[in-house]
Design a protein around this motif. Sequence first.
Motif, short mmCIF file in Angstrom:
data_model
loop_
_atom_site.label_atom_id
_atom_site.label_comp_id
_atom_site.label_asym_id
_atom_site.label_seq_id
_atom_site.Cartn_x
_atom_site.Cartn_y
_atom_site.Cartn_z
N ILE A 41 8.82 1.61 7.68
CA ILE A 41 8.22 1.78 6.35
C ILE A 41 7.27 2.97 6.35
O ILE A 41 7.27 3.79 5.44
N SER A 42 6.49 3.07 7.44
CA SER A 42 5.51 4.14 7.51
C SER A 42 6.18 5.51 7.57
O SER A 42 5.78 6.45 6.87
N TYR A 43 7.24 5.61 8.41
CA TYR A 43 7.97 6.88 8.48
C TYR A 43 8.57 7.25 7.13
O TYR A 43 8.49 8.40 6.68
N VAL B 143 0.84 -1.21 0.00
CA VAL B 143 0.00 0.00 0.00
C VAL B 143 0.87 1.25 0.00
O VAL B 143 0.57 2.24 -0.68
N CYS B 144 1.99 1.21 0.74
CA CYS B 144 2.85 2.39 0.81
C CYS B 144 3.50 2.69 -0.54
O CYS B 144 3.59 3.85 -0.95
N LEU C 69 3.46 6.05 -5.51
CA LEU C 69 3.27 6.13 -6.96
C LEU C 69 2.16 7.10 -7.31
O LEU C 69 2.30 7.94 -8.21
N THR C 70 1.02 7.01 -6.60
CA THR C 70 -0.08 7.93 -6.92
C THR C 70 0.32 9.38 -6.61
O THR C 70 -0.08 10.29 -7.33
N ALA C 71 1.11 9.59 -5.55
CA ALA C 71 1.56 10.95 -5.25
C ALA C 71 2.45 11.46 -6.38
O ALA C 71 2.34 12.62 -6.80
N MET D 266 -6.66 3.75 3.77
CA MET D 266 -6.26 2.37 4.07
C MET D 266 -5.06 2.34 5.00
O MET D 266 -4.99 1.51 5.92
N VAL D 267 -4.11 3.24 4.78
CA VAL D 267 -2.94 3.30 5.66
C VAL D 267 -3.36 3.62 7.09
O VAL D 267 -2.86 3.02 8.05
#
Lengths: 90, 245, 111
Positions: free
Chosen positions: C4-6, A8-9, A14-16, A41-42
Amino acid sequence: MTAFFAFVCVFLALTALVASEAEEVLSAVISLSVFGVLMAMVFVILQAPDVALTQAVINSGLVTSFFLVAYSQTQKPNLLEQKQDIGDGQ
Amino acid sequence: MGLLLLCLGIGWWLWKGVAAMEDPEFIIGPAAYYIINTAEETGAANIVAAILFDYRGIDTLGEASVIYTTVCGVAMLFSKSKYKRSSAGLSFIARRGVSFLVPFLLLYGSTIILMGHMTPGGGFQGGAVFATVTILLCIVFGSSFEMSRIKPKTKETIESLGGLFFVFLGGVGLLAGAGFLANTAAGFPRGQVGNFLSAGAIPLLNIAVGMKVGAGLSTIFYSMVRVLELEFGEQMSEVEGNDKN
Amino acid sequence: MIKISYATAIFVFCIGLYTILSKRNLFKTVIGLTIMESGALMLIVTAGYVHGGVPPLIPMEGQAVNPLPHAFTLTAIVIGASDVALALALVIKVHRRYKTVDLDKIRGLKE
């Protein structure tokens, strides 16, 4: 869970990038809408259901419609031609 | 190129700041107090709603006034425009489909607002759902239909009433001698945690914020659409004048 | 997982900053503002994440995540939406005045 989160990240980044680099403003706005859904979702994966609900409603619904109204404001000649076509057809 | 390098440098600098952080296993600070004491002090099952409307209620009041300021700003920028011509709306099938959907969307929005103290949700989300419903009506049926059903004056009244209701509920706490926006200390019934009738003033504050956010965002969208149609109407009259000449 | 989130939050923030600084279209500037704001909010929510936490809803089984960043982000998202609306209203006004949304052309007209 971590693998799904990483997927998802990557998609979010990619969308950004597409929203930043697309030539057409319309493509960038639609990409921004997808970006908002992925961000929701995040937030769900980060255990924040309240924030996810707000993000899903506002950033992919309201902000997109604001952008589309403002974009159609700057495209007056096309709108005029379209209306004239309809008038001729009737 | 220089800008790209600058942004990458800022990113690297931020990453060096957060890379040293460990995975935390517990919570310290005011949040730990909120988690332990929310059920006893407010009776709300949703801790985020308790923080928003009880512990930090005056922040929420300031936030609601930001929306009011935005409505004033947009209305001031487009103050001279008048409503002339409506958009045509979409086809018959879209109209039937949306008119079937709208009651369910309204039910969804009111559920989010009224259950905000027990489940995820609250005034902000539910108000945004209501604003989305009005935007949907405006797009599908044309803006003159939306204006005839929900007058702009009504929206302004709803927004002002929401703000006044919020301040009035805060004033109740002040009159009871427990401070502005006090909840159970001001005599609001606490109820059983998890019941529909619980958490004192939090459901009422949710309703107030929902009125304010929904009417405010809907008014902003409507002002922008009105400008678009005004310009379009002016151009059409110009074209017609040219044809006559 | 928290790393990963950061990393994603910082990357998204930098994309938004680059968009604001480099693009000449006013719509792209507002899009960059939205992206940058989302990156900052993701950073704040990640700072409140606890390993193996549950959502902050009573009854909880186990350690709840930090609810304070959630409350801040919730209001910040709504403020961001009204912010974007005001910025777009200003863009519409600029377009009515100069008949373009290109920043270079607007500067050229001014001189």
